[in-house]
Enzyme design. Structure first.
Site, PDB file in Angstrom:
ATOM      1  N   GLU A  20       0.841  -1.211   0.000  1.00 55.51           N
ATOM      2  CA  GLU A  20       0.000   0.000   0.000  1.00 55.51           C
ATOM      3  C   GLU A  20       0.869   1.252   0.000  1.00 55.51           C
ATOM      4  OE1 GLU A  20      -3.120  -0.242  -0.660  1.00 55.51           O
ATOM      5  OE2 GLU A  20      -2.957  -2.427  -0.516  1.00 55.51           O
ATOM      6  N   TRP A  52       1.588   1.728  -3.419  1.00 57.00           N
ATOM      7  CA  TRP A  52       0.565   2.431  -4.199  1.00 57.00           C
ATOM      8  C   TRP A  52       0.723   3.949  -4.062  1.00 57.00           C
ATOM      9  CZ3 TRP A  52      -2.687   1.330  -8.033  1.00 57.00           C
ATOM     10  CH2 TRP A  52      -2.944  -0.003  -8.299  1.00 57.00           C
ATOM     11  N   TRP A  94     -21.337  11.564 -18.773  1.00 59.59           N
ATOM     12  CA  TRP A  94     -21.656  11.844 -17.364  1.00 59.59           C
ATOM     13  C   TRP A  94     -22.946  12.643 -17.278  1.00 59.59           C
ATOM     14  CZ3 TRP A  94     -18.665   8.904 -14.604  1.00 59.59           C
ATOM     15  CH2 TRP A  94     -17.348   8.660 -14.979  1.00 59.59           C
ATOM     16  N   ASN A 151     -10.564   2.744   3.386  1.00 61.74           N
ATOM     17  CA  ASN A 151     -10.272   2.558   1.959  1.00 61.74           C
ATOM     18  C   ASN A 151     -11.349   1.754   1.228  1.00 61.74           C
ATOM     19  OD1 ASN A 151      -8.523   2.634  -0.448  1.00 61.74           O
ATOM     20  ND2 ASN A 151      -8.377   0.430  -0.075  1.00 61.74           N
ATOM     21  N   TRP A 172     -16.205  11.724 -11.923  1.00 64.59           N
ATOM     22  CA  TRP A 172     -15.305  11.460 -10.793  1.00 64.59           C
ATOM     23  C   TRP A 172     -14.672  12.743 -10.258  1.00 64.59           C
ATOM     24  CZ3 TRP A 172     -10.317  12.945 -11.932  1.00 64.59           C
ATOM     25  CH2 TRP A 172      -9.941  12.982 -13.275  1.00 64.59           C
ATOM     26  N   TRP A 230      -9.321   8.144  -7.712  1.00 63.65           N
ATOM     27  CA  TRP A 230     -10.597   8.445  -8.377  1.00 63.65           C
ATOM     28  C   TRP A 230     -10.576   7.932  -9.815  1.00 63.65           C
ATOM     29  CZ3 TRP A 230     -15.331   9.185  -6.858  1.00 63.65           C
ATOM     30  CH2 TRP A 230     -15.541   9.577  -5.534  1.00 63.65           C
TER      31      TRP A 230
HETATM   32  P1  FAD Z   1      -3.360   1.750   5.161  1.00 69.08           P
HETATM   33  O1  FAD Z   1      -4.128   0.646   4.531  1.00 69.08           O
HETATM   34  O2  FAD Z   1      -2.851   1.526   6.501  1.00 69.08           O
HETATM   35  O3  FAD Z   1      -2.168   2.066   4.150  1.00 69.08           O
HETATM   36  C1  FAD Z   1      -0.923   2.657   4.563  1.00 69.08           C
HETATM   37  C2  FAD Z   1      -0.620   3.856   3.697  1.00 69.08           C
HETATM   38  O4  FAD Z   1      -0.467   3.468   2.346  1.00 69.08           O
HETATM   39  C3  FAD Z   1      -1.719   4.900   3.705  1.00 69.08           C
HETATM   40  O5  FAD Z   1      -1.614   5.732   4.824  1.00 69.08           O
HETATM   41  C4  FAD Z   1      -1.458   5.626   2.396  1.00 69.08           C
HETATM   42  O6  FAD Z   1      -0.423   6.582   2.523  1.00 69.08           O
HETATM   43  C5  FAD Z   1      -0.977   4.495   1.502  1.00 69.08           C
HETATM   44  N1  FAD Z   1      -2.104   3.951   0.727  1.00 69.08           N
HETATM   45  C6  FAD Z   1      -2.987   3.008   1.128  1.00 69.08           C
HETATM   46  N2  FAD Z   1      -3.848   2.729   0.128  1.00 69.08           N
HETATM   47  C7  FAD Z   1      -3.494   3.522  -0.896  1.00 69.08           C
HETATM   48  C8  FAD Z   1      -4.005   3.698  -2.207  1.00 69.08           C
HETATM   49  N3  FAD Z   1      -5.043   3.000  -2.680  1.00 69.08           N
HETATM   50  N4  FAD Z   1      -3.420   4.623  -3.001  1.00 69.08           N
HETATM   51  C9  FAD Z   1      -2.370   5.350  -2.582  1.00 69.08           C
HETATM   52  N5  FAD Z   1      -1.840   5.212  -1.344  1.00 69.08           N
HETATM   53  C10 FAD Z   1      -2.396   4.309  -0.518  1.00 69.08           C
HETATM   54  N6  FAD Z   1      -5.236   8.281   0.207  1.00 69.08           N
HETATM   55  C11 FAD Z   1      -4.664   9.422   0.614  1.00 69.08           C
HETATM   56  O7  FAD Z   1      -3.682   9.391   1.364  1.00 69.08           O
HETATM   57  N7  FAD Z   1      -5.172  10.633   0.221  1.00 69.08           N
HETATM   58  C12 FAD Z   1      -6.258  10.741  -0.592  1.00 69.08           C
HETATM   59  O8  FAD Z   1      -6.665  11.844  -0.937  1.00 69.08           O
HETATM   60  C13 FAD Z   1      -6.894   9.537  -1.011  1.00 69.08           C
HETATM   61  N8  FAD Z   1      -8.015   9.584  -1.779  1.00 69.08           N
HETATM   62  C14 FAD Z   1      -8.609   8.403  -2.163  1.00 69.08           C
HETATM   63  C15 FAD Z   1      -9.752   8.440  -2.976  1.00 69.08           C
HETATM   64  C16 FAD Z   1     -10.390   7.264  -3.356  1.00 69.08           C
HETATM   65  C17 FAD Z   1     -11.615   7.324  -4.242  1.00 69.08           C
HETATM   66  C18 FAD Z   1      -9.885   6.030  -2.927  1.00 69.08           C
HETATM   67  C19 FAD Z   1     -10.547   4.747  -3.327  1.00 69.08           C
HETATM   68  C20 FAD Z   1      -8.745   5.971  -2.141  1.00 69.08           C
HETATM   69  C21 FAD Z   1      -8.082   7.145  -1.757  1.00 69.08           C
HETATM   70  N9  FAD Z   1      -6.917   7.119  -0.965  1.00 69.08           N
HETATM   71  C22 FAD Z   1      -6.329   8.292  -0.584  1.00 69.08           C
HETATM   72  C23 FAD Z   1      -6.221   5.836  -0.694  1.00 69.08           C
HETATM   73  C24 FAD Z   1      -6.612   5.129   0.602  1.00 69.08           C
HETATM   74  O9  FAD Z   1      -8.000   5.031   0.694  1.00 69.08           O
HETATM   75  C25 FAD Z   1      -6.056   5.811   1.853  1.00 69.08           C
HETATM   76  O10 FAD Z   1      -4.681   6.060   1.712  1.00 69.08           O
HETATM   77  C26 FAD Z   1      -6.250   4.899   3.067  1.00 69.08           C
HETATM   78  O11 FAD Z   1      -7.621   4.620   3.242  1.00 69.08           O
HETATM   79  C27 FAD Z   1      -5.691   5.577   4.294  1.00 69.08           C
HETATM   80  O12 FAD Z   1      -5.929   4.807   5.424  1.00 69.08           O
HETATM   81  P2  FAD Z   1      -4.739   4.090   6.173  1.00 69.08           P
HETATM   82  O13 FAD Z   1      -3.642   5.058   6.427  1.00 69.08           O
HETATM   83  O14 FAD Z   1      -5.320   3.398   7.338  1.00 69.08           O
HETATM   84  O15 FAD Z   1      -4.265   3.049   5.067  1.00 69.08           O
END
Ligand code: FAD
Length: 498
Positions: free
Chosen positions: A299, A302, A330, A365, A383, A406
């Site tokens: 993650e 990602w 849209w 997420n 989106w 998105w």
């Molecule tokens: P964990 O699962 O603990 O992951 C650890 C870290 O990995 C996160 O803190 C984050 O930095 C990174 N990460 C995790 N998933 C993703 C992912 N899919 N893409 C990129 N990085 C990721 N994340 C943001 O930080 N900012 C946003 O503006 C953002 N917008 C999102 C919009 C949509 C529509 C979706 C589906 C996801 C988005 N995310 C965003 C990705 C993700 O949802 C969040 O990073 C995550 O939910 C944060 O929770 P966590 O720190 O507990 O994640």
């Protein structure tokens, strides 16, 4: 001592002061002391260090920080200032054009260098280059360091020397090619300049201004989060000690605290990805731990991929990467968009997510994917409207991660989920919130509904609804669209651009 010799000493003292090397460390989205390369190198090279933060949101347009981001930033700056004070330093806060402010502070302090950690936002790329060039021409050393990412987006490329558009080979290459060093230590003291330049009071930045109607929308955000570097480290420690081992199985469960909640800390740079990387790897002692760590670190991968994508495709927040989606049909229904934003679609899993977002500035997420799919596919709303709403309401609202995800949800981005995969908000709810605990937490009006109906209240009989104190259409909305019809409409719209 003769008059002549004391005058000589005075001149000598003055020239020492003038020649003393002082470096401005320009803090941006790296609000931490530990593993901060710009700060670490400044300390190594200078006799005085001047920490500076400049508030210049107009320079980030059209992506000036959103409301929840600003709220977080206020507390984070407060915390950074305190930490700096505890090591004999301070944080100078100014607002205005970044180059002008840097010049002012250089003049006021005789600083001969400005160090900062590199950013990756499209709007700031040119600005940073101009600042770098201008300062260098004016005889000030300008140096940029790398502290926000594990990789340099220019250095990791496909076999045919192109940027990556698919995550798995990108992540494999990144892991194989990088030797990730130990994080840099936080300084235990910082040499102060002879005279501190003036600072604006933090309150003057008006980062926590109440909404126009004077509703304190941040009260739950304030109770839930602890912005700042020490909050970040405590969160990382707690996650690694208590939840990491179950990450792979629980990360998709919004009803459990299975994910790290590190996103706002990483976004504001209160923690570096290198710190996370090293802490997680140091924890691994056996194969199940390795598996859990890999699942979590991918993650973080990602996040790297999102920045890689934004760096190479700076239009990512504005237009679909797959061009055929530019002609997608849209709809533009402002009332439906408002109902989605307010968590009143009548689909409990969607509404719970949107209410969690409003309350905490954060959403799980899995639920982000569900609400994103619902907006773009069930409601056929662009989106970009979802991206804008998240931008303003997320404490982790991050241009790269938000745009990439998105476009992933809508099917138009790099390595995106195909548009025809339409999440069913009922079965998603039943799978990832099987007891309905998440829905009950965020939609208290559904609290007494039996679990069988918690994700589809409209299927409950009038008696069941009455017993639960629910009047559909009054206390909780009827579904905004019919799932099967909405799905068909979305697939028909997709056919038109095939
Ligand atoms: P964990 O699962 O603990 O992951 C650890 C870290 O990995 C996160 O803190 C984050 O930095 C990174 N990460 C995790 N998933 C993703 C992912 N899919 N893409 C990129 N990085 C990721 N994340 C943001 O930080 N900012 C946003 O503006 C953002 N917008 C999102 C919009 C949509 C529509 C979706 C589906 C996801 C988005 N995310 C965003 C990705 C993700 O949802 C969040 O990073 C995550 O939910 C944060 O929770 P966590 O720190 O507990 O994640």
């Amino acid at each position: 001592m003769s008059l002549a010799s004391s005058a000589l000493l005075l001149t000598w003292g003055l020239s020492i002061r003038l020649e003393m090397s002082a470096t401005i460390v320009w803090f941006r989205n790296d609000l931490r002391l530990a593993d901060n390369p710009a700060l670490f190198r400044a300390l190594e090279k200078s006799e005085a260090v001047i920490p500076l933060f400049i508030w210049a949101p107009e320079e980030e347009e059209p992506w000036a920080p959103g409301g929840a981001h600003r709220w977080w930033l206020h507390s984070s700056l407060e915390s950074l200032k305190e930490s700096l004070k505890s090591i004999g330093s301070d944080l100078i806060i100014r607002r205005g054009s970044s180059l002008n402010v840097l010049r002012e502070v250089i003049n006021e302090t005789n600083a001969n260098a400005v160090f900062w950690n590199q950013g990756y936002l499209p709007a700031l790329r040119d600005r940073d280059s101009i600042i770098d060039k201008s300062l260098s021409e004016e005889g000030v050393t300008a140096r940029r360091f790398s502290g926000r990412l594990l990789h340099d987006p220019e250095l990791i490329r496909t076999g045919s020397d192109k940027p990556y558009r698919v995550f798995t080979p990108f992540w494999k290459n990144l892991q194989a090619s990088l030797d990730i060093a130990e994080p840099l230590p936080a300084p235990s003291s910082l040499p102060a300049p002879g005279k501190w330049p003036a600072t604006d009071p933090l309150g003057d930045l008006e980062l926590t201004a109440f909404a126009q109607d004077h509703v304190d929308w941040a009260s739950q955000i304030r109770a839930f989060w602890r912005p700042g570097e020490s909050g970040a480290n405590d969160r990382l420690d707690a996650f690694v000690d208590e939840a990491l081992i179950d990450y792979a199985t629980r990360r998709n469960r919004p009803d459990k605290t299975g994910s790290s909640l590190l996103s706002p800390y990483l976004h504001h740079g209160e923690l570096s990805p290198r710190q996370v990387w090293q802490k997680v790897n140091a924890w691994v002692q056996n194969a199940p731990m390795r598996e859990a760590a890999n699942s979590f670190l991918s993650e973080i991968g990602w996040r790297e991929f999102a920045y890689h994508s934004l760096w190479h495709f700076p239009a990512l927040p504005n237009k679909p990467l797959r061009e055929k989606y530019a002609g997608f049909g849209w709809t533009d229904d402002a009332e439906q968009l408002r109902r989605w934003q307010q968590g009143r679609t009548g689909y409990p899993m969607v509404d719970a997510g949107m209410r969690q977002l409003w309350a905490l500035g954060w959403m799980h997420n899995r639920v982000r994917m569900i609400v994103g799919s619902f907006l773009t596919k069930h409601l056929l709303i662009h989106w970009k409207h979802g991206q804008d709403w998240f931008w303003d309401t997320l404490v982790d609202g991050d241009l790269a991660n938000n745009a990439l995800n998105w476009q992933w949800v809508a099917g138009s981005g790099p390595d995106a989920q195909p548009f025809f995969r339409i999440f069913n908000p009922i079965t998603q709810g039943e799978r990832y919130d099987p007891e309905g605990a998440y829905v009950r937490e965020w939609i208290p009006e559904l609290r007494d509904l039996p679990t069988k109906y918690i994700h589809k209240p409209w299927e409950a009989s009038p008696d069941v609804l009455e017993n639960a104190g629910i009047v559909l259409g009054t206390t909780y909305p009827e579904p905004i669209v019919d799932h099967a019809q909405a799905r068909k409409r979305a697939l028909d719209a997709l056919e038109l651009i095939k």
